[in-house]
Write a protein that holds these residues in place. Structure first.
Motif, PDB file in Angstrom:
ATOM      1  N   THR A 168     -12.455  -2.767  -5.745  1.00 20.48           N
ATOM      2  CA  THR A 168     -13.623  -2.623  -4.864  1.00 20.48           C
ATOM      3  C   THR A 168     -14.716  -3.538  -5.387  1.00 20.48           C
ATOM      4  O   THR A 168     -14.877  -3.678  -6.612  1.00 20.48           O
ATOM      5  CB  THR A 168     -14.119  -1.165  -4.816  1.00 20.48           C
ATOM      6  N   GLU A 195     -11.362  -3.253 -10.812  1.00 18.97           N
ATOM      7  CA  GLU A 195      -9.964  -3.565 -10.482  1.00 18.97           C
ATOM      8  C   GLU A 195      -9.017  -2.757 -11.361  1.00 18.97           C
ATOM      9  O   GLU A 195      -9.234  -2.590 -12.559  1.00 18.97           O
ATOM     10  CB  GLU A 195      -9.725  -5.059 -10.701  1.00 18.97           C
ATOM     11  N   HIS A 219     -10.881   0.627  -0.980  1.00 17.56           N
ATOM     12  CA  HIS A 219     -10.211  -0.598  -1.448  1.00 17.56           C
ATOM     13  C   HIS A 219     -10.577  -1.772  -0.545  1.00 17.56           C
ATOM     14  O   HIS A 219     -10.571  -1.679   0.672  1.00 17.56           O
ATOM     15  CB  HIS A 219      -8.682  -0.398  -1.428  1.00 17.56           C
ATOM     16  N   SER A 249      -5.464  -2.684  -6.883  1.00 17.31           N
ATOM     17  CA  SER A 249      -6.505  -2.081  -6.048  1.00 17.31           C
ATOM     18  C   SER A 249      -7.869  -2.420  -6.637  1.00 17.31           C
ATOM     19  O   SER A 249      -8.060  -2.365  -7.853  1.00 17.31           O
ATOM     20  CB  SER A 249      -6.308  -0.569  -5.982  1.00 17.31           C
ATOM     21  N   CYS A 258     -11.052   6.650  -8.522  1.00 18.93           N
ATOM     22  CA  CYS A 258      -9.726   6.745  -7.929  1.00 18.93           C
ATOM     23  C   CYS A 258      -9.769   7.641  -6.682  1.00 18.93           C
ATOM     24  O   CYS A 258     -10.553   8.612  -6.643  1.00 18.93           O
ATOM     25  CB  CYS A 258      -8.727   7.319  -8.921  1.00 18.93           C
ATOM     26  N   TYR A 285      -5.403   4.261  -7.453  1.00 20.63           N
ATOM     27  CA  TYR A 285      -5.709   3.437  -6.299  1.00 20.63           C
ATOM     28  C   TYR A 285      -7.155   3.754  -5.920  1.00 20.63           C
ATOM     29  O   TYR A 285      -7.466   4.884  -5.540  1.00 20.63           O
ATOM     30  CB  TYR A 285      -4.758   3.741  -5.137  1.00 20.63           C
ATOM     31  N   LEU A 326       0.829  -1.194   0.000  1.00 23.65           N
ATOM     32  CA  LEU A 326       0.000   0.000   0.000  1.00 23.65           C
ATOM     33  C   LEU A 326       0.864   1.244   0.000  1.00 23.65           C
ATOM     34  O   LEU A 326       0.572   2.227  -0.693  1.00 23.65           O
ATOM     35  CB  LEU A 326      -0.931  -0.016   1.235  1.00 23.65           C
ATOM     36  N   CYS A 336       2.248   1.781  -3.437  1.00 23.67           N
ATOM     37  CA  CYS A 336       1.209   2.300  -4.339  1.00 23.67           C
ATOM     38  C   CYS A 336       0.991   3.783  -4.096  1.00 23.67           C
ATOM     39  O   CYS A 336       0.771   4.552  -5.034  1.00 23.67           O
ATOM     40  CB  CYS A 336      -0.097   1.540  -4.127  1.00 23.67           C
TER      41      CYS A 336
END
Length: 356
Positions: free
Chosen positions: A112, A105, A23, A110, A43, A19, A7, A10
């Protein structure tokens, strides 16, 4: 420890990728059949640039790319062209088969997850046959609604079975197989997709029978009865036509009377003018005590008498002829003042008066 390090890396390269916000979380989204639904994904940094991302759908124990699934063909839309950080997915014309698990994705790993639930149109089948009564020449509404008024059925049909003679059902919506209902039926779902009620206009006795509202394998049955209307003519309506005829006859009579009186009115208007022109001068002859005759014009003022007028006698005769004046002589005899042997001059005591 390893996830935290990933993380962190990223976040260091945030400007080079996306990202997603939230997430690793799972969101619940509800839609209705026939409508549209938005699956949110964006994002965390709205200034991020995204080279590629993927939407997947979990179906039959497999993750499938939604843009490669023929079941979603022509019903998907993205918004990243106008807003690069907006990765949301819009699904239109929802169907029950669209229900399931979706994932947004990015290449950075990352993602959801979204759990989509689609509510369809379910009929209340616990009701018995609904009885509806209509009247000939009027309209009637046959009720049928989904339990979810926002849900639009994927397939809807209305059928009709006449009572006498009993025949096979005929489809009257959406395809009008029944000739007797052509142009007289319509749905009342303009404001509410789940309102499947059917309106039949200009009812007649042949519309009596059994109607069925069908959604997939669900049905609602309705029996329609049509009653004749016996209209009574009110007294005012019965006398309306004779009254109008009487009014028209009266107008004609009045016009004829006015037309007949028109010459009389014109004559009365012209008579004063004729009289004024033909009247002329009206003279009165007077005789003095010495035998002289005076002609006095009544239109002249007193004192304007001309005793020396040469035409006095002619005027007098003309006036006698024109106005037909009748003269009478009045003789005054004074016997007491004069002897009997003295002859009295009758002309000296004669006075002429005009009688009109």
């Amino acid at each position: 420890m390893r996830e935290s390090l990933c993380l962190f890396l990223c976040m260091l390269h945030f400007t080079d990728g996306c990202y997603v916000s939230d997430h690793g979380t799972v969101k619940e989204v509800t839609g209705y059949t026939g409508g549209s639904v938005l699956l949110p994904c964006s994002c965390a940094d709205l200034q991020s640039t995204v080279k590629s991302f993927i939407w997947r759908c979990y179906r039959e124990n497999l993750w499938t790319k939604v843009f490669e699934d023929d079941k979603h063909k022509g019903r998907l839309k993205l918004f990243n062209e106008s807003s690069p950080a907006n990765l949301s997915l819009l699904i239109s014309d929802l169907k029950k088969m669209d229900e399931g698990h979706y994932r947004c994705e990015t290449p950075l790993g990352s993602f959801t997850d979204i759990n989509l639930k689609v509510k369809g149109c379910d009929l209340d089948q616990n009701k018995q046959t609904i009885k509806v009564t209509g009247h000939s020449g009027e309209s009637v509404v046959l009720p049928c609604t989904c339990t979810e008024l926002q849900a639009k059925p994927e397939q809807l049909t209305w059928t009709f079975t006449p009572l006498n003679p009993r025949t096979n059902p005929e489809e009257i919506y959406p395809h009008e197989q029944s000739v007797r209902h052509t142009g007289r039926v319509k749905l009342l779902n303009k404001t509410s997709p789940g309102n499947l009620s059917l309106q039949i206009s200009n009812l007649n006795k042949e519309d009596q029978g059994d109607y069925r509202c069908s959604v997939s394998s669900q049905h609602i049955n309705i029996r329609l009865s049509v009653q004749e209307i016996h209209k009574t003519i009110e007294p005012t309506q019965q006398t309306e036509k004779p009254t109008s005829q009487q009014s028209e006859d009266s107008s004609k009579k009045l016009f004829i009377i006015l037309l007949a009186l028109l010459p009389v009115v014109l004559l009365l208007a012209v008579l004063p003018l004729i009289y004024w022109k033909c009247r002329g001068r009206r003279d009165v002859q007077k005789t003095t005590g010495d035998g002289q005759q005076l002609v006095c014009n009544q239109n002249e003022k007193q004192g304007d008498v001309n005793p020396n007028s040469v035409t006095q006698r002619e005027n007098l005769k003309q006036d006698e002829n024109e106005e037909e004046v009748t003269y009478s002589s009045v003789v005054h005899v004074k016997s007491a003042s004069k002897p009997a042997h003295i002859q009295t001059n009758m002309a000296e005591h004669s006075v002429y008066a005009s009688i009109k």
